[in-house]
Design a protein around this motif. Structure first.
Motif, PDB file in Angstrom:
ATOM      1  N   GLU A   1     114.686 -51.415 121.584  1.00 57.79           N
ATOM      2  CA  GLU A   1     113.712 -50.505 120.960  1.00 57.79           C
ATOM      3  C   GLU A   1     114.323 -49.143 120.665  1.00 57.79           C
ATOM      4  O   GLU A   1     115.236 -48.701 121.369  1.00 57.79           O
ATOM      5  CB  GLU A   1     112.514 -50.323 121.905  1.00 57.79           C
ATOM      6  CG  GLU A   1     111.599 -51.520 121.858  1.00 57.79           C
ATOM      7  CD  GLU A   1     110.492 -51.411 122.866  1.00 57.79           C
ATOM      8  OE1 GLU A   1     110.056 -50.276 123.140  1.00 57.79           O
ATOM      9  OE2 GLU A   1     110.082 -52.462 123.397  1.00 57.79           O
TER      10      GLU A   1
ATOM     11  N   ILE B   1     114.753 -45.350 120.725  1.00 54.69           N
ATOM     12  CA  ILE B   1     114.334 -44.172 121.511  1.00 54.69           C
ATOM     13  C   ILE B   1     115.064 -42.955 120.938  1.00 54.69           C
ATOM     14  O   ILE B   1     116.024 -43.122 120.173  1.00 54.69           O
ATOM     15  CB  ILE B   1     114.665 -44.322 123.028  1.00 54.69           C
ATOM     16  CG1 ILE B   1     116.170 -44.572 123.238  1.00 54.69           C
ATOM     17  CG2 ILE B   1     113.830 -45.398 123.681  1.00 54.69           C
ATOM     18  CD1 ILE B   1     116.602 -44.394 124.684  1.00 54.69           C
TER      19      ILE B   1
ATOM     20  N   LYS C   1     110.004 -41.541 123.074  1.00 50.39           N
ATOM     21  CA  LYS C   1     109.605 -42.309 121.888  1.00 50.39           C
ATOM     22  C   LYS C   1     109.383 -41.427 120.667  1.00 50.39           C
ATOM     23  O   LYS C   1     109.407 -41.891 119.534  1.00 50.39           O
ATOM     24  CB  LYS C   1     108.300 -43.071 122.177  1.00 50.39           C
ATOM     25  CG  LYS C   1     108.503 -44.284 123.064  1.00 50.39           C
ATOM     26  CD  LYS C   1     108.992 -45.434 122.218  1.00 50.39           C
ATOM     27  CE  LYS C   1     109.189 -46.697 123.041  1.00 50.39           C
ATOM     28  NZ  LYS C   1     109.962 -47.673 122.305  1.00 50.39           N
TER      29      LYS C   1
END
Ligand code: ADP
Length: 407
Positions: free
Chosen positions: A261, A263, A389
């Motif tokens: 993911e 970041i 995030k």
């Protein structure tokens, strides 16, 4: 019973006997007799009028006159002295006064001595605490000064080395065109490659020194941008591909929740940190070993785990290796190979790694059962990174808005 006349009557006897006893048994100087006389006055005030202040003042004076060495000693010299005076005084009173007088005097002086012993214990304890606190503080200040000069030295040396290094680099790259030699001359190319490899390694060390001094001075600035941890590991793996093959080392990356993911982090700096950890794993794992990269997603954090099947690190060194120049073992057996088995380095890699991880708000620690070059218990490094995030500011948000929208 009025105790003053009795105590005055026995004063000369007490003085002679106690000063003689202290001089022969405890090596107290004869001239101490005058001070003993003053002390007797205080005992007299305490016994006859229950006035303890003169006694306390006397003790304060004695404590103040103690030398550093006496304060350094853990056994109390003053307490021993007062105890001896008490024991001996009781004998003088018993042997030189009639029974009633002796009893009355002893009854009156005992509370004074009891108070005195308690007072000395407390006063000496706080004096010692103060003394050792001062010593600790001065040791801490010395350490801080040493740390500062170490840091200043690194910074100055790095910047001083940078200029000649750039010169050597520049001239080495101009050499093939300037010399009347053929570029295909194998011997010349070997020599030039040697110079290039040497300056490259030197530049890496100088850059590490600069990074350490930036971290030491809290000047490490991070450039936040989108980062995918699995890609970073992929990059390190690719960089080390040849070495891993030469050394027959197996690297296993197990994708874990969060590793794919996006970041926000400083990709360059994180790459540097992971490169250091994995290069160390390569360096301290014998040929044929395995390096495993794993991890897990925690609330607000990602934990990455790099485990090797190498020689391990003794528990007492688990903190030390993160200090600058914290390389372990015999420095004289230094080998400059960056990825050679047990090839040493300057000991700056892990301090930089720690600085980079901490600048991200994370933390790093190591686990290992101990160092054993035969059994190879292995080492595991854990890195805990906050999952950021959202972009750190508007500028970065604008720059990467399309990425952010497509999430
Ligand atoms: P170096 O330049 O010596 O590699 P580092 O700061 O990277 O400096 O590491 C400091 C010391 O920590 C090394 O000298 C080594 O003794 C120890 N070390 C680091 N990683 C490992 C590992 N994976 N296995 C065993 N020892 C390690």
């Amino acid at each position: 019973m009025d105790l003053r006349p009795i105590l005055e009557k026995i004063r000369p006897m007490w003085l002679a006997s106690i000063s003689e006893y202290l001089a022969s048994e405890q090596g107290v100087r004869k001239s101490f007799r005058e001070e003993l006389d003053g002390f007797y006055n205080c005992i007299l005030d305490a016994a006859a009028d229950a006035n303890l202040s003169p006694l306390e003042r006397q003790v304060d004076d004695w404590l103040k006159s103690q030398t550093e060495t006496e304060v350094d000693r853990l056994d109390s010299t003053l307490l021993t002295l007062v105890n001896s005076i008490l024991v001996h005084s009781l004998r003088v009173f018993r042997e030189n006064l009639d029974a009633d007088e002796a009893l009355a005097v002893i009854e009156a002086v005992m509370p004074a001595f009891a108070h005195l012993i308690l007072y000395i214990s407390l006063a000496e304890t706080s004096l010692r605490i103060q003394h050792f606190t001062d010593e600790l503080e001065s040791a801490r200040a010395t350490l801080e000064r040493l740390e500062k000069s170490k840091s200043d030295f690194i910074s100055v040396a790095a910047h001083e080395l940078k200029t000649p290094l750039t010169l050597v680099d520049g001239y080495a790259s101009m050499l093939p065109e300037s010399l009347p030699i053929s570029a295909s001359d194998a011997q010349v190319n070997i020599l030039l490659d040697g110079i290039r490899a040497g300056t490259k390694r030197l530049r890496e060390i100088v850059d590490d020194m600069i990074d350490v001094s930036l971290i030491d001075n809290n000047l490490l600035a991070l450039n936040f941008q989108p980062v995918w941890l699995d890609r970073l590991f992929g990059l390190v793996q690719r960089e080390l591909g040849k070495v891993l093959k030469d050394r027959n080392l197996n690297i296993v990356f197990n994708p874990f929740p969060g590793s794919g993911e996006m970041i926000f982090a400083d990709g360059e700096r994180l790459l540097q940190a992971f490169r250091n950890i994995i290069t160390n794993a390569v360096k301290y794992t014998p040929d044929g070993g395995t390096i495993t990269v794993d991890g897990r997603l925690l609330p607000g954090f990602i934990e990455m785990v790099v485990a090797d099947t190498g020689i391990g690190i003794n528990p007492e060194d688990h903190v030390h290796i993160f200090e600058k120049f914290g390389r372990l073992g015999d420095v004289t057996l230094h080998s400059s190979g960056k990825t050679k088995f047990m090839g040493g380095g300057p000991g700056l890699g892990l301090p930089i790694t720690k600085g980079v991880i901490e600048a991200h708000g994370g933390t790093i620690w190591v686990e290992s059962a101990g160092r054993d070059e035969i059994r190879c218990p292995g080492t595991t490094f854990h890195v805990l990174l906050p999952v950021r995030k959202s972009p750190p500011d508007e500028k970065i948000a604008k720059l990467f808005h399309s990425l952010l929208e497509n999430r």
